[in-house]
Motif scaffolding. Structure first.
Motif, PDB file in Angstrom:
ATOM      1  N   SER A   1       7.324-114.689  -9.636  1.00 58.70           N
ATOM      2  CA  SER A   1       7.772-113.419  -9.067  1.00 58.70           C
ATOM      3  C   SER A   1       9.134-112.971  -9.584  1.00 58.70           C
ATOM      4  CB  SER A   1       7.830-113.523  -7.542  1.00 58.70           C
ATOM      5  OG  SER A   1       6.549-113.815  -7.003  1.00 58.70           O
ATOM      6  N   LEU A   2       9.784-113.819 -10.366  1.00 55.99           N
ATOM      7  CA  LEU A   2      11.149-113.520 -10.794  1.00 55.99           C
ATOM      8  C   LEU A   2      11.181-112.365 -11.785  1.00 55.99           C
ATOM      9  CD1 LEU A   2      14.136-114.257 -10.733  1.00 55.99           C
ATOM     10  CD2 LEU A   2      13.700-115.915 -12.566  1.00 55.99           C
ATOM     11  N   GLU A   3      11.906-111.310 -11.433  1.00 45.59           N
ATOM     12  CA  GLU A   3      12.099-110.158 -12.301  1.00 45.59           C
ATOM     13  C   GLU A   3      13.559-110.102 -12.738  1.00 45.59           C
ATOM     14  OE1 GLU A   3      10.673-106.549 -10.648  1.00 45.59           O
ATOM     15  OE2 GLU A   3       8.666-107.336 -10.213  1.00 45.59           O
ATOM     16  N   PHE A   4      13.818-109.358 -13.821  1.00 45.17           N
ATOM     17  CA  PHE A   4      15.159-109.310 -14.403  1.00 45.17           C
ATOM     18  C   PHE A   4      15.629-107.871 -14.472  1.00 45.17           C
ATOM     19  CE2 PHE A   4      13.148-113.162 -15.700  1.00 45.17           C
ATOM     20  CZ  PHE A   4      14.152-114.115 -15.626  1.00 45.17           C
ATOM     21  N   ASP A   5      16.686-107.585 -13.723  1.00 48.35           N
ATOM     22  CA  ASP A   5      17.254-106.243 -13.681  1.00 48.35           C
ATOM     23  C   ASP A   5      17.999-105.980 -14.980  1.00 48.35           C
ATOM     24  OD1 ASP A   5      18.417-103.844 -13.084  1.00 48.35           O
ATOM     25  OD2 ASP A   5      19.761-104.623 -11.533  1.00 48.35           O
ATOM     26  N   LEU A   6      17.517-105.002 -15.742  1.00 45.81           N
ATOM     27  CA  LEU A   6      18.139-104.680 -17.027  1.00 45.81           C
ATOM     28  C   LEU A   6      19.189-103.589 -16.907  1.00 45.81           C
ATOM     29  CD1 LEU A   6      14.967-104.746 -19.297  1.00 45.81           C
ATOM     30  CD2 LEU A   6      16.610-106.580 -18.860  1.00 45.81           C
ATOM     31  N   GLY A   7      19.425-103.117 -15.693  1.00 49.17           N
ATOM     32  CA  GLY A   7      20.443-102.090 -15.503  1.00 49.17           C
ATOM     33  C   GLY A   7      19.859-100.695 -15.632  1.00 49.17           C
ATOM     34  N   ASN A   8      20.620 -99.711 -15.213  1.00 49.90           N
ATOM     35  CA  ASN A   8      20.192 -98.318 -15.296  1.00 49.90           C
ATOM     36  C   ASN A   8      20.523 -97.742 -16.664  1.00 49.90           C
ATOM     37  OD1 ASN A   8      19.411 -98.326 -12.537  1.00 49.90           O
ATOM     38  ND2 ASN A   8      21.561 -98.043 -11.951  1.00 49.90           N
ATOM     39  N   ARG A   9      19.913 -96.621 -16.999  1.00 53.67           N
ATOM     40  CA  ARG A   9      20.207 -95.939 -18.254  1.00 53.67           C
ATOM     41  C   ARG A   9      21.064 -94.712 -17.983  1.00 53.67           C
ATOM     42  NH1 ARG A   9      17.452 -97.512 -22.754  1.00 53.67           N
ATOM     43  NH2 ARG A   9      15.658 -98.908 -22.462  1.00 53.67           N
ATOM     44  N   ASN A  10      22.025 -94.442 -18.891  1.00 54.75           N
ATOM     45  CA  ASN A  10      22.846 -93.246 -18.754  1.00 54.75           C
ATOM     46  C   ASN A  10      22.148 -92.052 -19.407  1.00 54.75           C
ATOM     47  OD1 ASN A  10      23.205 -93.503 -21.530  1.00 54.75           O
ATOM     48  ND2 ASN A  10      25.206 -94.493 -21.318  1.00 54.75           N
TER      49      ASN A  10
END
Length: 228
Positions: A58-67
């Motif tokens: 279930s582990l997901e990886f937050d890649l951050g938001n895009r500008n």
């Protein structure tokens, strides 16, 4: 806290195994109950030196938001994993690329990470996004094995100035090495096995990538050792 590592803020070592295996002495290795509920990693584990995660589905990886320009913006990237030395990920089906905040640490360069191992991650395709570059100035060992979707060696890898050992095994979609392989001045051991598309380019004397790797001291190409 169930499904979270926030309580590990000052831990130096975290080893999570999401399955039950039998050791050679027939003792059963305990399943870590946290793995079944772990869905994300905290972005602030400043004391952590070794992180091992295996079979956490279930582990997901937050890649951050895009500008507005489509570039990724990593939240809390000034915090991160400033002491991380060893990172081992295995059997994580939701891992596609590494988030910058995990590898880069609290500054624009990482001066602590020395070894990185990725294995049996079915959707892992690249270390980081194309066009990005991470300055992992202490990385000594990089191993990627049994990752069927791994297909890109981003050009930023030529910044791995301390890399001595690179091993790529059973990654059938990888077809080419870095154009700037010769910039990896510290690299002495290169192992490529089970990568048929890449093997063609690395064929001694005739492959298109041969000139990129022929100067390395120790080469293991599909179990055929070439020692310069």
């Amino acid at each position: 806290m169930q499904g979270s590592l926030e309580h590990c803020l000052f831990r130096k070592n975290i080893d999570l195994c999401g399955n039950v295996t039998r050791e050679k002495n027939h003792k059963q290795k305990r399943r870590n109950p946290l793995c079944s509920n772990l869905s994300s990693l905290p972005k602030h584990l400043p004391a952590l030196e070794t992180l091992v995660i295996n079979n956490c589905e279930s582990l997901e990886f937050d890649l951050g938001n895009r500008n507005r320009n489509g570039e990724r913006e990593d939240e809390d990237n000034t915090r991160g994993f400033g002491s991380l030395r060893h990172l081992i990920f295995s059997k994580l089906p939701k891992l596609e690329i590494f988030p910058k905040w995990l590898l880069q640490g609290p500054t624009t360069s990482n001066t602590t990470l020395v070894s990185l191992f990725v294995s049996e991650c079915d959707n892992f395709r690249a270390l980081w996004e194309k066009g990005e570059s991470l300055s992992l100035t202490s990385l000594n060992t990089l191993e990627i094995e049994d990752c069927p979707c791994f297909s890109i060696m981003p050009e930023g890898m030529d910044h791995l100035i301390a890399l001595r050992q690179l091993k790529i095994t059973n990654c059938p979609q990888l077809s080419a090495l870095l154009e700037k392989m010769t910039h990896l001045f510290a690299l002495t051991h290169l192992t490529i096995r089970g990568c048929p598309k890449l093997a063609k380019g690395c064929k001694p004397g005739t492959g298109q990538d041969w000139n990129k790797i022929s100067h390395f001291q120790h080469l293991d190409l599909d179990n055929s050792s070439v020692i310069q």
